[in-house]
Design a protein around this motif. Structure first.
Motif, PDB file in Angstrom:
ATOM      1  N   GLN A  68      71.902   5.877   2.842  1.00 40.82           N
ATOM      2  CA  GLN A  68      71.708   5.338   4.321  1.00 40.82           C
ATOM      3  C   GLN A  68      70.524   4.678   4.330  1.00 40.82           C
ATOM      4  N   MET A  69      69.588   5.103   3.751  1.00 39.46           N
ATOM      5  CA  MET A  69      68.185   4.298   3.929  1.00 39.46           C
ATOM      6  C   MET A  69      68.204   3.261   2.819  1.00 39.46           C
ATOM      7  N   TRP A  70      68.778   3.099   1.792  1.00 40.97           N
ATOM      8  CA  TRP A  70      69.023   2.112   1.014  1.00 40.97           C
ATOM      9  C   TRP A  70      69.771   0.833   1.718  1.00 40.97           C
ATOM     10  N   ALA A  71      70.928   1.425   2.398  1.00 44.29           N
ATOM     11  CA  ALA A  71      71.595   0.238   3.145  1.00 44.29           C
ATOM     12  C   ALA A  71      70.692  -0.217   4.376  1.00 44.29           C
ATOM     13  N   ALA A  72      69.955   0.652   5.065  1.00 42.53           N
ATOM     14  CA  ALA A  72      69.035   0.043   5.903  1.00 42.53           C
ATOM     15  C   ALA A  72      67.739  -0.939   5.647  1.00 42.53           C
ATOM     16  N   GLN A  73      67.417  -0.464   4.404  1.00 42.95           N
ATOM     17  CA  GLN A  73      66.305  -1.296   3.727  1.00 42.95           C
ATOM     18  C   GLN A  73      66.762  -2.489   2.941  1.00 42.95           C
ATOM     19  N   PHE A  74      67.868  -2.490   2.459  1.00 41.35           N
ATOM     20  CA  PHE A  74      68.192  -3.784   1.734  1.00 41.35           C
ATOM     21  C   PHE A  74      69.323  -4.599   1.973  1.00 41.35           C
ATOM     22  N   TYR A  75      70.131  -3.975   2.905  1.00 41.52           N
ATOM     23  CA  TYR A  75      70.985  -4.918   3.481  1.00 41.52           C
ATOM     24  C   TYR A  75      70.274  -5.852   4.666  1.00 41.52           C
ATOM     25  N   ARG A  76      70.482  -7.075   4.823  1.00 46.92           N
ATOM     26  CA  ARG A  76      69.561  -7.688   5.821  1.00 46.92           C
ATOM     27  C   ARG A  76      70.599  -8.140   6.867  1.00 46.92           C
ATOM     28  N   PHE A  77      70.638  -7.260   7.815  1.00 43.83           N
ATOM     29  CA  PHE A  77      71.659  -7.237   9.045  1.00 43.83           C
ATOM     30  C   PHE A  77      71.247  -8.508   9.842  1.00 43.83           C
ATOM     31  N   ALA A  78      72.383  -9.332   9.907  1.00 46.63           N
ATOM     32  CA  ALA A  78      72.272 -10.549  10.804  1.00 46.63           C
ATOM     33  C   ALA A  78      72.819 -10.462  11.902  1.00 46.63           C
ATOM     34  N   ARG A  79      73.460  -9.546  12.454  1.00 40.89           N
ATOM     35  CA  ARG A  79      74.086  -9.632  13.783  1.00 40.89           C
ATOM     36  C   ARG A  79      74.228  -8.302  14.318  1.00 40.89           C
ATOM     37  N   PRO A  80      74.106  -8.283  15.889  1.00 39.44           N
ATOM     38  CA  PRO A  80      74.261  -6.817  16.411  1.00 39.44           C
ATOM     39  C   PRO A  80      75.539  -6.390  16.197  1.00 39.44           C
ATOM     40  N   ARG A  81      75.733  -4.941  16.340  1.00 41.32           N
ATOM     41  CA  ARG A  81      76.954  -4.040  16.182  1.00 41.32           C
ATOM     42  C   ARG A  81      77.533  -4.142  14.747  1.00 41.32           C
ATOM     43  N   SER A  82      76.759  -4.437  13.591  1.00 39.82           N
ATOM     44  CA  SER A  82      77.271  -4.701  12.348  1.00 39.82           C
ATOM     45  C   SER A  82      76.625  -3.486  11.502  1.00 39.82           C
ATOM     46  N   PHE A  83      75.886  -2.460  12.042  1.00 39.78           N
ATOM     47  CA  PHE A  83      75.597  -1.496  11.392  1.00 39.78           C
ATOM     48  C   PHE A  83      75.626   0.019  12.227  1.00 39.78           C
ATOM     49  N   LEU A  84      76.437   0.769  11.627  1.00 43.87           N
ATOM     50  CA  LEU A  84      77.181   1.803  12.322  1.00 43.87           C
ATOM     51  C   LEU A  84      76.516   3.029  11.362  1.00 43.87           C
ATOM     52  N   THR A  85      75.664   3.766  12.021  1.00 42.33           N
ATOM     53  CA  THR A  85      74.986   4.980  11.326  1.00 42.33           C
ATOM     54  C   THR A  85      74.709   6.026  12.151  1.00 42.33           C
ATOM     55  N   SER A  86      74.666   7.187  11.807  1.00 42.04           N
ATOM     56  CA  SER A  86      74.365   8.451  12.672  1.00 42.04           C
ATOM     57  C   SER A  86      72.914   8.427  12.712  1.00 42.04           C
TER      58      SER A  86
END
Ligand SMILES: Cc1ncc(C[n+]2csc(CCOP(=O)(O)OP(=O)(O)O)c2C)c(N)n1
Lengths: 165, 563
Positions: free
Chosen positions: B387-405
């Motif tokens: 979860q943390m690797w995804a948060a750190q290394f995927y560079r989210f470009a738009r809202p509502r595209s990262f769903l995590t608890s």
């Protein structure tokens, strides 16, 4: 410091549970709580006395406000208000002490509401100070049972109207 | 023949534009399932009720509209609890319908009776036990209104079986009047002016953004605020996607596993502007060391969040979009060249790093996934290192595209949430990033995904371990590892095949690009198993009770951990 909160809520089943539950789960201590409906049978008034510093009281009031059934909430601690509690005291009373007890009852303008063979039940209303004073005065005779309601309060003069102001 | 409570309920759902219900039937909801059959609402049969709430959650987070799920009384209802709490903690609008034993049986410990309104009181925004069929139109209208307005959240409606079967003569409700529920939308003008004055004076301002910005749809306003006042932006886990990470003003995530630049910037800031955040302990770490030099402006729709964890200089309660729009009307252009220079220096000196060698690294996989998908996939995660690797290394470009608890940290959330997300946006590329521990908590939903023909990609980091707990034991228990190793893991590639899905495996670095590319383009439900070294750590990490600037950074502990 003790705060007195006046809370107007929808008169529906479960509302009291919600409020009491909120206090329990957030670790706030209820000193006293009294509920009854108001002049509008759809609305109940809850008077809550809660102890805590400003931060705690601020959180309590904000969290209470979030409950959908809470219509209005006022911290009336700083206001001029009249408050009352009712107490029933069952006190030991033999023929030797009865007269003395009756004198105390007179002084506090309380009432004797039941006489047993060796006990009396005394009813008194008043603010917490008076109620405590009665208790203290009767203690030497032997208190068998004391039942106190929670505190109810009403702001003087200016109206505290349902759902507004 | 009149209308039954169940029929009216379905009608109310249609009036709310509900097209899909995630659920699981049972005796107490028979009348509702029966009425559902005569409607055009689609029912998705899950494999465990908890997944139904997570799916509704995923749907809601992608669309912004309430997701709906349903379960029967007793065990059906209790299976929902974790999902409800998950939605509550992350302010996700979900409407939950549960069946209840008949009113005459309520309170008797009847078969499959449980007091679900009592159980869920602390984890719902509001809940109802419906006593009469005629209450249904009002309750339904209120429930949706409460779920989606103000600070969104889950609302549960418990419906006894006889109430659903009884005739309902009440007409659908046109108007709502709830005297106790009136969220405050307009920010106080005087406070807004005070905030503007602070922004004007600030030399080292930082904007700190949470899920509230996404919920309120104010990413445009945020962008304009940051650009015009020239302020760097850091986001919480829940705020990822609200600010484009390729912007020079983006600091990435802050907090426990935040980027060094974000954590240092917050520590050095003289003004912190919190937007739709709640100063969670995963962000602040030791509160007394958090943003020690900064004045704080806090904007939120929920007044109870303001001043809850940190004291605030300028509190503003209101809808973020309205408040920001109001602020932007008066906001002057500004430049902070020195501050931005300092930020650049921090970023240069303390980049987000990981082992850059020939070894297969999960961080590298996430980064490549970002490149291959242009950082525009919908990514859901479970809870753990992945979860943390995804948060750190995927560079989210738009809202509502990262769903995590974020709030509850619920393992088992990611895959069902991906199902809800994919159903909300059938054309999107939906990737569920997970760990071998988390995935095994909800992998039964592979059947649901297959049934619904969803081309979700499951990117499964298999370290045969409960990685994040192992990491905690590494730091706090003197490397005494206990109860974190899996020896009986299934063969995930074969598991995929069992469910008529595609199973792929990545074991070396050079397989990453071709296999991810293949998976992303195959149009089918796919599990990509990535073999990861157990010793891999999530870094940086702020140790307990430390300040954000006291983080442990890469490289640490890894190399000397070869048992
Ligand atoms: C339902 C639930 N139970 C327990 C935890 C505690 N917990 C947090 S992270 C974690 C390990 C997760 O392991 P895995 O899913 O394999 O992910 P990894 O950390 O290895 O990437 C655990 C057990 C949790 N967050 N949720």
């Amino acid at each position: 410091m003790k705060h007195t909160l006046a809370v107007l809520v929808e008169n529906r089943p479960g509302v009291l549970t919600r409020i009491a539950g909120l206090f329990a789960r957030r670790g706030y201590n209820i000193e006293s709580l009294a509920v009854g409906h108001t002049e509008d049978p759809e609305i109940s008034r809850i008077t809550i006395v809660v102890d805590g510093d400003d931060r705690v009281i601020e959180q309590v009031t904000k969290q209470l406000h979030k409950l959908v059934e809470v219509i209005k909430l006022s911290d009336i601690t700083q206001d001029q208000f009249v408050d009352r509690e009712l107490v029933l005291v069952k006190v030991n009373a033999d023929p030797n002490t009865r007269a003395e007890i009756m004198q105390i009852v007179d002084i506090f303008r309380a009432r004797i509401v039941d006489i047993g063979r060796d006990s009396l039940i005394i009813e008194a209303t008043g603010d917490s100070g008076k109620i405590s004073a009665i208790e203290t005065s009767l203690r030497p005779f032997g208190l068998r049972e004391v039942v106190r309601t929670g505190k109810i309060a009403m702001v003087r003069g200016a109206k505290f109207k349902n759902g507004q102001g | 023949m009149g209308t039954t409570g169940a029929q009216r309920l379905i009608k109310c759902l249609q009036d709310e534009n509900v097209t899909t219900i995630y659920g699981y039937p049972g005796g107490a909801v028979l009348p509702i399932y029966d009425a559902l059959l005569d409607s055009d609402i689609k029912h998705v049969l899950v494999r465990n009720e908890q997944a139904a709430v997570h799916m509704a959650n995923g749907y809601a987070r992608v669309t912004g509209n309430p997701g709906v799920c349903m379960a029967t009384s007793g065990p059906g209802a209790t299976n929902l609890v974790t999902g409800i709490a998950t939605a509550y903690m992350d302010s996700v609008p979900v409407v939950i319908i549960t069946g209840q034993v008949a009113t005459s049986m309520v309170g008797t410990d009847a078969f499959q009776e449980v007091d679900i309104t009592g159980i869920t009181m602390p984890i719902t925004k509001h809940n109802y036990l419906v006593k009469k069929a005629d209450e249904l139109p009002k309750v339904m209208k209120e429930a949706f209104h409460i779920a989606r307005t103000g600070r969104p959240g889950p609302v549960l409606i418990d419906i006894p079986k006889d109430v659903a079967a009884a005739l309902c003569s009440a007409k659908p409700l046109e108007q709502l009047d709830m005297r106790g529920y009136k969220p405050n939308y307009q920010g106080h003008p005087q406070q807004i002016n005070r905030a503007l004055a602070l922004i004007k004076q600030a030399k080292r301002p930082v904007i700190y953004v949470g899920g509230g910005v996404i919920n309120s749809g104010s990413t445009e306003e945020l962008l304009e605020l940051a650009r015009r006042a020239h302020i760097p932006v850091t986001t919480t886990l829940m705020g990822l996607g609200s600010f484009p990470e390729d912007s020079e003003l983006s600091l990435g995530m802050l907090g426990l596993h935040g980027t060094p630049v974000a954590n240092y910037a917050v520590t050095e800031a003289d003004l912190l502007i919190g937007l739709g955040v709640r100063f969670d302990d995963r962000v602040t770490s030791a509160v007394e060391k958090f943003a020690p030099k900064a004045k704080i402006i806090h904007l939120d729709i929920d007044p109870a969040e303001i001043g809850k964890n940190v004291s605030v200089d300028v509190p503003i309660v209101g809808d973020l979009r309205l408040v920001l729009t109001g602020m932007l009307e008066k906001l002057e252009e500004k430049k902070h060249p020195e501050w931005l220079e300092r930020i650049k220096e921090l970023r240069r000196e303390h980049p987000l790093q990981y082992g850059n060698d020939s070894k297969l690294r999960p961080q590298y996989v996430m980064q490549k996934l970002g490149e291959i998908t242009n950082n525009r996939a919908i990514v859901t995660t479970d809870v753990g290192q992945h979860q943390m690797w995804a948060a750190q290394f995927y560079r989210f470009a738009r809202p509502r595209s990262f769903l995590t608890s974020g709030g509850l940290g619920t393992m088992g959330y990611g895959f069902p949430a991906a199902i809800g997300a994919q159903m909300a946006d059938p054309d999107a590329l939906v990737i569920s990033v997970t760990g071998d521990g988390s995935f095994q908590m909800s992998m039964a939903e592979l059947a649901t995904a297959r049934e619904q023909n969803l081309p979700i990609k499951v990117l499964l980091f298999n370290n045969s371990s409960l990685g994040l707990v192992r990491q905690l034991q590494h730091f706090y228990c003197d490397r005494r590892y206990t109860a974190v190793d899996f020896t009986g893991n299934p063969d995930f590639v074969n598991l995929a095949r069992c469910y008529d899905a595609v199973g792929l495996k990545i074991e070396t670095k050079d397989q990453v690009e071709p296999i991810l590319t293949e998976a992303v383009n195959n149009g089918r439900l796919t599990i990509i198993e990535v073999i990861v070294d157990q010793r891999e750590l999530v870094l940086p990490m702020v140790p307990n009770a430390r300040g954000l600037d006291e983080m442990v950074q890469f490289p640490f502990g890894e190399e000397d951990d070869c048992e």
